[in-house]
Design an enzyme around this catalytic site. Sequence first.
Site, PDB file in Angstrom:
ATOM      1  N   LYS A  74     -12.014  34.912  29.245  1.00 51.34           N
ATOM      2  CA  LYS A  74     -11.446  35.469  30.471  1.00 51.34           C
ATOM      3  C   LYS A  74      -9.924  35.421  30.490  1.00 51.34           C
ATOM      4  O   LYS A  74      -9.264  36.340  30.915  1.00 51.34           O
ATOM      5  CB  LYS A  74     -12.021  34.706  31.660  1.00 51.34           C
ATOM      6  N   HIS A 113      -4.678  68.405  20.625  1.00 52.74           N
ATOM      7  CA  HIS A 113      -3.732  67.947  19.598  1.00 52.74           C
ATOM      8  C   HIS A 113      -4.410  67.006  18.602  1.00 52.74           C
ATOM      9  O   HIS A 113      -3.735  66.260  17.902  1.00 52.74           O
ATOM     10  CB  HIS A 113      -2.535  67.275  20.267  1.00 52.74           C
ATOM     11  N   ASN A 128      -6.560  23.071  24.797  1.00 54.46           N
ATOM     12  CA  ASN A 128      -6.548  24.519  24.967  1.00 54.46           C
ATOM     13  C   ASN A 128      -5.175  24.990  24.497  1.00 54.46           C
ATOM     14  O   ASN A 128      -4.167  24.409  24.895  1.00 54.46           O
ATOM     15  CB  ASN A 128      -6.764  24.864  26.443  1.00 54.46           C
ATOM     16  N   GLY A 129      -5.141  26.029  23.658  1.00 48.56           N
ATOM     17  CA  GLY A 129      -3.853  26.527  23.171  1.00 48.56           C
ATOM     18  C   GLY A 129      -3.804  26.496  21.652  1.00 48.56           C
ATOM     19  O   GLY A 129      -4.831  26.353  20.997  1.00 48.56           O
ATOM     20  N   CYS A 136     -10.584  28.727  26.375  1.00 46.35           N
ATOM     21  CA  CYS A 136     -11.099  27.370  26.451  1.00 46.35           C
ATOM     22  C   CYS A 136     -11.092  26.843  27.895  1.00 46.35           C
ATOM     23  O   CYS A 136     -10.147  27.065  28.645  1.00 46.35           O
ATOM     24  CB  CYS A 136     -10.310  26.378  25.606  1.00 46.35           C
ATOM     25  N   LYS A 152     -13.937  49.198  29.364  1.00 46.78           N
ATOM     26  CA  LYS A 152     -15.122  48.521  29.902  1.00 46.78           C
ATOM     27  C   LYS A 152     -16.309  48.699  28.961  1.00 46.78           C
ATOM     28  O   LYS A 152     -17.065  47.774  28.710  1.00 46.78           O
ATOM     29  CB  LYS A 152     -15.491  49.062  31.299  1.00 46.78           C
ATOM     30  N   TRP A 172     -13.017  28.607  22.776  1.00 48.13           N
ATOM     31  CA  TRP A 172     -12.828  29.944  22.211  1.00 48.13           C
ATOM     32  C   TRP A 172     -12.024  29.695  20.949  1.00 48.13           C
ATOM     33  O   TRP A 172     -10.852  29.314  21.009  1.00 48.13           O
ATOM     34  CB  TRP A 172     -12.062  30.830  23.183  1.00 48.13           C
ATOM     35  N   GLU A 193     -15.849  46.639  25.642  1.00 44.65           N
ATOM     36  CA  GLU A 193     -15.976  45.187  25.718  1.00 44.65           C
ATOM     37  C   GLU A 193     -17.367  44.741  26.139  1.00 44.65           C
ATOM     38  O   GLU A 193     -17.803  43.658  25.778  1.00 44.65           O
ATOM     39  CB  GLU A 193     -14.909  44.567  26.619  1.00 44.65           C
ATOM     40  N   ARG A 253     -14.366  31.060  30.286  1.00 42.25           N
ATOM     41  CA  ARG A 253     -13.070  30.983  29.593  1.00 42.25           C
ATOM     42  C   ARG A 253     -13.224  30.919  28.078  1.00 42.25           C
ATOM     43  O   ARG A 253     -12.249  31.065  27.339  1.00 42.25           O
ATOM     44  CB  ARG A 253     -12.305  29.743  30.060  1.00 42.25           C
ATOM     45  N   GLU A 286      -9.459  52.859  31.162  1.00 42.07           N
ATOM     46  CA  GLU A 286     -10.168  51.716  31.713  1.00 42.07           C
ATOM     47  C   GLU A 286     -11.683  51.872  31.510  1.00 42.07           C
ATOM     48  O   GLU A 286     -12.370  50.908  31.165  1.00 42.07           O
ATOM     49  CB  GLU A 286      -9.805  51.562  33.206  1.00 42.07           C
TER      50      GLU A 286
HETATM   51  C1  F6R Z   1     -10.757  43.650  30.552  1.00 42.54           C
HETATM   52  C2  F6R Z   1     -10.027  42.439  30.865  1.00 42.54           C
HETATM   53  C3  F6R Z   1      -8.805  42.131  30.072  1.00 42.54           C
HETATM   54  C4  F6R Z   1      -7.720  41.555  30.985  1.00 42.54           C
HETATM   55  C5  F6R Z   1      -6.497  41.136  30.155  1.00 42.54           C
HETATM   56  C6  F6R Z   1      -5.371  40.643  31.032  1.00 42.54           C
HETATM   57  O1  F6R Z   1     -11.852  43.800  31.373  1.00 42.54           O
HETATM   58  O2  F6R Z   1     -10.401  41.690  31.721  1.00 42.54           O
HETATM   59  O3  F6R Z   1      -8.350  43.252  29.387  1.00 42.54           O
HETATM   60  O4  F6R Z   1      -7.368  42.526  31.918  1.00 42.54           O
HETATM   61  O5  F6R Z   1      -6.875  40.126  29.265  1.00 42.54           O
HETATM   62  O6  F6R Z   1      -5.762  39.557  31.785  1.00 42.54           O
HETATM   63  P1  F6R Z   1      -4.912  39.089  33.030  1.00 42.54           P
HETATM   64  O7  F6R Z   1      -4.993  40.158  34.038  1.00 42.54           O
HETATM   65  O8  F6R Z   1      -5.563  37.814  33.481  1.00 42.54           O
HETATM   66  O9  F6R Z   1      -3.517  38.892  32.529  1.00 42.54           O
END
Ligand code: F6R
Length: 614
Positions: free
Chosen positions: A609, A507, A101-102, A2, A488, A75, A491, A27, A484
């Site tokens: 985010k 395995h 937010n929360g 949010c 990517k 969100w 998501e 966000r 990673e």
């Molecule tokens: C993936 C991504 C998320 C963040 C995770 C932690 O691309 O961005 O997996 O890495 O939510 O976020 P931070 O680093 O802000 O704690």
Amino acid sequence: MCGIVGYVGGRPALEVVVEGLARLEYRGYDSAGVAVLADGTLATAKRAGKLVNLRDALAEEPPPAGTIGMGHTRWATHGPPNDRNAHPHVDCTGTVAVIHNGIIENFSALRGELEEAGHKLGSDTDTEAVAHLLEDELKGGGDLAAAMRRVCGRLEGAFTLVAMHTGDPDLVVGARRNSPLVVGVGDGENFLASDVSAFIEHTRDAIELGQDQVVELRPGGVTVTDFEGRPAEVTEYHVDWDVSAAEKGGYDYFMLKEIAEQPRAVADTLLGRIGADGRLTLDEMRMSDRELREVDKIIIVACGTSYHAGLIAKYAIEHWAGLPCEVELASEFRYRDAILSPTTLVIAISQSGETMDALMAVRHAREQKAKLLGICNVNGSTLPRECDGVLYTHAGPEIAVASTKAFLTQLVAVYLIALYIAQVRGTKWGDEVFAMVQLLERMPEKVEKVLETMEPVRELARSLAGERCVLFLGRHVGFPVALEGALKLKELAYMHAEGFAAGELKHGPIALIEPGLPVVVVVPPRARAVLHDKIVSNIQEIRARGARTIVIAEEGDASVEPYADTLIGVPAVPTLLQPLVTTVPLQVFACELATAKGHDVDQPRNLAKSVTVE
Ligand code: F6R
């Protein structure tokens, strides 16, 4: 999660608030809403979907012009993302509006109590309860800030709340527990927001709010108190980047811009930490040499991409600093009986510094008296305040939801920490540390070189847009890189993607291999012959079963050529530093593939985010 914006001053509030929301949309973007106070009445507008829907609604039916207002991008946690559940929420009288937010954990008890007392609640949200609680507190007039303090005292969970009341048309009140909220200090105007990008075009002077604080925002000033009403100490700071850093700068997506910014971000994160004599200085860790020598174990906690940086850190710390290192998903850490002591160093890695799971892990470690170090990209966020020391990554604002440049800078930060500990503890000779530092300083140019050769990767990604599944394999630090790469792709492209340690293939996961399945393999440098040769065997094993092999290997590595359907060359660098160059093609790959599928790579579905709820 949010995005929150509040404004009071002399300009048309609606404009300021909607522009602020546009900068915070990353966000949360399943609905949006605004409230403006004009001529003694509150006008609200809210729409499900992205901000553009709200903008259209406001253009069709503009609210009366006022100079005080607030807005929200959501969100969803409680209740589906529709117009009804979008914020702001108002009380029964329509005189109090609230955004949030929360998660208010005791909301159902509060709702029950309110409904029994005759309040009519029109949404499924936890937030609306706050509007009605404020209504009760303000009956017969009264002070919104005092009412907010009393209401906060009744709430459980994490929250940032912002409220306005027709009874005090010059005042915006904010309250903060656990969820982010910063103040922007202007001239005759003031701002509240989840992060500074919302007001950066108006002011770069900000105030960091602490835990359990209430802020009163008027055109001429800002007052901060604790939940008991006592004046609170605050930290003022100046934001060292400007509005251009939070704009797309000619790129179609923030993600493309952020991938391109990586050489600079890596260089900036090294800046000021390497002395002329090549020795590292990391005063920001706030640990004396004696304390560092006493550390006998390191535990890294983080989530998502930051967790992958932590996994890579383990290899660097164990190799250079000679200390045992555990890496744990922050969301799991506090639910097991990790053994911590005052000689344990807990490193929390978080781009945003607001990830609730990471914050909770840090608090858990604090209770057990461990030393706490944060690696964080956002000045003014919560994590640095909760740690003994913090190493800021200097990636600049990362706005695309999928993390790219923050990840590379987190790697730089952990390399610096590992080498610094090696320097202090003498686990590597001074000249060995110096040689590695010199190589680290050359990494921006190596990353730049990778970026210059990405066209074939983009082409490959477009050709794979119709696939349903992609696997990623790696060994050693290439394993977290594989994780990673898979994250990517999941998501951004909403595809099934899995990362495996190549040695684990036999395995179980090898059963997934079928003719034509794309498998990306991250190959260690030739200099690590044992690792290298083993992964070359793994490539042959999957190829023999019909997989389409996409191999990322050092330029000039002829030994992999016969087994690679597609070969992506990266500059030769030491094994531990290799993730800085091998991750970049995977970012480009996922971004391009998702774009080819028509997805918005900056705002992937269901994500936000900054994950400020557990
Ligand atoms: C993936 C991504 C998320 C963040 C995770 C932690 O691309 O961005 O997996 O890495 O939510 O976020 P931070 O680093 O802000 O704690």
